[in-house]
Each structure stands twice: as structure tokens, then as C-alpha cells.
Motif scaffolding. Structure first.
Motif, PDB file in Angstrom:
ATOM      1  N   GLN A  65     -48.217  15.356 -13.693  1.00  0.00           N
ATOM      2  CA  GLN A  65     -48.873  14.059 -13.679  1.00  0.00           C
ATOM      3  C   GLN A  65     -48.667  13.425 -15.048  1.00  0.00           C
ATOM      4  O   GLN A  65     -49.255  13.861 -16.036  1.00  0.00           O
ATOM      5  CB  GLN A  65     -50.374  14.256 -13.375  1.00  0.00           C
ATOM      6  N   HIS A  66     -47.806  12.390 -15.093  1.00  0.00           N
ATOM      7  CA  HIS A  66     -47.547  11.713 -16.368  1.00  0.00           C
ATOM      8  C   HIS A  66     -48.532  10.561 -16.532  1.00  0.00           C
ATOM      9  O   HIS A  66     -48.792   9.832 -15.563  1.00  0.00           O
ATOM     10  CB  HIS A  66     -46.106  11.198 -16.397  1.00  0.00           C
ATOM     11  N   PRO A  67     -49.098  10.393 -17.756  1.00  0.00           N
ATOM     12  CA  PRO A  67     -50.141   9.362 -17.942  1.00  0.00           C
ATOM     13  C   PRO A  67     -49.675   7.953 -17.546  1.00  0.00           C
ATOM     14  O   PRO A  67     -50.469   7.178 -17.028  1.00  0.00           O
ATOM     15  CB  PRO A  67     -50.474   9.447 -19.431  1.00  0.00           C
ATOM     16  N   GLU A  68     -48.401   7.605 -17.784  1.00  0.00           N
ATOM     17  CA  GLU A  68     -47.946   6.266 -17.399  1.00  0.00           C
ATOM     18  C   GLU A  68     -47.095   6.257 -16.133  1.00  0.00           C
ATOM     19  O   GLU A  68     -47.240   5.403 -15.280  1.00  0.00           O
ATOM     20  CB  GLU A  68     -47.127   5.604 -18.522  1.00  0.00           C
ATOM     21  N   LEU A  69     -46.207   7.245 -16.018  1.00  0.00           N
ATOM     22  CA  LEU A  69     -45.286   7.233 -14.875  1.00  0.00           C
ATOM     23  C   LEU A  69     -45.925   7.750 -13.591  1.00  0.00           C
ATOM     24  O   LEU A  69     -45.370   7.598 -12.516  1.00  0.00           O
ATOM     25  CB  LEU A  69     -44.048   8.084 -15.199  1.00  0.00           C
ATOM     26  N   GLY A  70     -47.077   8.382 -13.719  1.00  0.00           N
ATOM     27  CA  GLY A  70     -47.727   8.925 -12.533  1.00  0.00           C
ATOM     28  C   GLY A  70     -47.141  10.265 -12.125  1.00  0.00           C
ATOM     29  O   GLY A  70     -46.599  10.992 -12.965  1.00  0.00           O
TER      30      GLY A  70
END
Ligand code: C2E
Ligand code: MG
Ligand code: MG
Ligand code: MG
Length: 277
Positions: A65-70
Motif C-alpha cells: 500500500q503506497h501512500p500516494e499510488l495506492g
């Protein structure tokens, strides 16, 4: 611009290739950060007995789970991790995390089931891999029989004799082995016979249309006969409907995995599938 006039062999990258290379580079950088910032987690998907409908095992599946890319799919980032060598670090982490989680459930009094972790070819190429696995098990305090390693046919082709020796060592240490995505690679029958395997997982591409496509039904049926002749348990991947489940039961598959029973879920949700001890 790409240039190929037949006189020289070099080509410049097209803008499109350039963009892809940049995206890869960006993902690689992000992945390094993800490890440090603990953006990775392990989800678990139950393996279920076709006859009893009870959970008989589970597979650990990596989530990012990437903070910006989701959410980034393992189908996207695992190949990058493999190419860059980051897979060794990530793979160790998934193994340790899964073993610690299983041991924790056990300490909480749950009647745990074997936990399967996916391997990459690159991990098998580390010559101390078997010893690393044993160390991780010992540090977690988990009995080796609760660990299953999922390998693929193509992995075996690329690691050759030394990979086979490591797998045999692991088997001797009590770790079980499953052949993942069966049917999508090339493994000769003689090779299959010599592998220290416990189970064979039929790829979901054969299960998807099993009810309507007689060819897929034949492939799964023949695979089950072959597996049973080699004393292997058969697991069908990607079972989404009751009709598919009825079909694989008819073809004598012992176990299945798929959205019909459960999607991959976080550790906290798994406990509802453990049987009362
Ligand atoms: P795989 O090992 O064959 O895992 C099965 C994949 O099928 C998982 O995708 C799972 O979520 C998905 N799946 C399960 N049931 C169903 C179903 O009923 N329908 C459909 N359509 N799909 C279903 P996921 O989690 O996206 O993982 C994809 C692949 O990434 C895995 O394929 C595995 O090759 C790789 N992977 C995931 N985690 C790890 C890891 O920790 N290490 C390594 N080396 N590879 C991993
Ligand atoms: Mg797998
Ligand atoms: Mg699979
Ligand atoms: Mg698969």
C-alpha cells in the motif's frame, strides 16, 4: 528516435520505452522506501478441503500500500524486486513475518494449519538459502512442518541441479513443497518425479472455464490423475463459483483456493477459520 537502417545494429530507445524504463526506476526507488517505511504487509488466503469445507492451510500473499499510488499489485512489483535483487530481502521478510504470525496464533491457542510462502528463483540461488529458512523457523519457534514453500516449474528450470539440492535439503529439514501454477511452465514428467514435492497447484487459468471448456476439464482431470500417481495432493487455484467447486470435486482434487471461500485477508480476519482447539 529508434533507428534501424540495416547498417548499424544499435537502436535508440523510443519515447515509450523510455517512459517504461523511468516508471520501473521510480517503482524500484519506491520499493526500497516501502521496505524501510513498512508499507508492505502479508495477507493470507485459506486453502480449503474440498470434502469437508474446512481450512486446511493458507497462502501468504504480499501486499503493498503506497501512500500516494495506492495499492500496487504483486504481479507488478515482484518482477521488479526479482530483477533488482530486492526480492531476497523482501522474501526473507515475508518468510519471517509468516512464521512469526503462525507461531503467534499457535501461542494464542489456535489449532494452526500449514502456511505457504511463495519463492522466487533468485532466492533459491542464494547458496545458504536452506540454512536461512531453518534459522527463520528456529527464531520464530515454529515447527518446520507448518511451513510450505511454493515453487514454480520455471524456477526449477532456471536454478537447475543446485536449486534441486536446496529443495531436497529443505524437505529433509521438514519443510513441505508445493508446485505452483502447474501447467503454465514446462516441466518434464521425469523432472516432476524427482522433485521432493507434497502437492501440486493447478493454475487458475485452467480452472476459470472448467465448467464450459472440455479441454480445460480434460487438462485438470489428467493432471489430477498424474499427481495422484506420484502421491501428490492436488490444489485447484482460483475457484470462484459453486459450479467450479462441484467440478473439481468430481475430478478428485483434494483442496482448493479461491474467492468462493475467501479472498486473501489480513491476519486479524484469518482466525475465524481456525477450528476450535
Ligand atoms: P500465486 O502464488 O499463483 O497466487 C495466487 C494469486 O491468485 C493471488 O494473486 C491471489 O490473490 C489470486 N487469487 C486467489 N483466488 C482467486 C480467485 O478466486 N480468482 C482470481 N481471479 N484470483 C484469485 P496476488 O496476491 O495478486 O499475487 C499474484 C502473484 O504474485 C502470486 O501468484 C505470486 O506469484 C506473486 N506473489 C505474491 N506474494 C509473493 C511473495 O511474497 N513472494 C513472491 N516471490 N511472490 C509473491
Ligand atoms: Mg502461490
Ligand atoms: Mg498459484
Ligand atoms: Mg497462479
Amino acid at each position: 528516435q529508434a533507428k534501424d537502417d540495416g547498417r548499424n545494429n544499435f537502436k535508440f530507445y523510443s519515447p515509450d520505452m523510455n517512459r517504461k524504463a523511468l516508471e520501473r526506476l521510480k517503482l524500484e526507488t519506491f520499493l526500497r522506501v516501502a521496505i524501510v517505511q513498512q508499507q508492505l504487509s502479508v495477507y493470507y488466503q485459506p486453502k480449503v478441503s474440498v470434502l469437508s469445507g474446512k481450512m486446511t492451510g493458507m497462502e501468504a500473499l504480499l501486499r503493498w500500500q503506497h501512500p500516494e499510488l495506492g495499492f500496487i499489485s504483486p504481479a507488478v512489483f515482484i518482477p521488479i524486486a526479482e530483477e533488482t535483487g530486492l526480492i531476497n530481502e523482501i522474501g526473507d521478510w515475508v518468510l519471517r513475518q509468516s512464521c512469526l504470525q503462525a507461531r503467534l496464533w499457535q501461542a494464542q491457542g489456535y489449532d494452526i494449519v500449514p502456511i505457504a510462502v511463495n519463492l522466487s528463483a533468485r532466492q533459491l540461488k542464494q547458496d545458504n538459502f536452506a540454512a536461512r529458512v531453518v534459522t527463520i523457523l528456529r527464531e520464530a519457534g515454529l515447527d518446520a512442518h507448518y511451513l510450505v514453500l511454493e515453487i514454480t516449474e520455471s524456477m526449477l528450470m532456471s536454478t537447475g541441479e543446485s536449486g534441486l539440492q536446496i529443495l531436497e535439503q529443505l524437505r529433509d529439514d521438514g519443510v513441505r513443497l508445493a508446485l505452483d501454477d502447474f501447467g503454465t511452465g514446462y516441466s518434464s514428467l521425469s523432472r516432476l518425479k524427482n522433485l521432493p514435492l507434497d502437492s501440486l497447484k493447478i493454475d487458475q487459468s485452467f480452472v476459470r472455464d472448467i465448467v464450459t471448456d472440455p479441454n480445460d476439464a480434460s487438462i485438470v482431470s489428467a493432471t489430477a490423475v498424474l499427481a495422484h500417481a506420484l502421491n501428490l495432493k492436488v490444489t485447484a487455484e482460483g475457484v470462484e463459483t459453486q459450479e467450479q467447486l462441484d467440478f473439481i470435486r468430481m475430478l478428485n482434487c483434494e483442496e482448493y483456493q479461491g474467492y468462493l471461500f475467501s479472498r486473501p485477508i489480513p491476519a486479524s480476519e484469518v482466525v475465524k477459520y481456525f477450528l476450535p482447539d
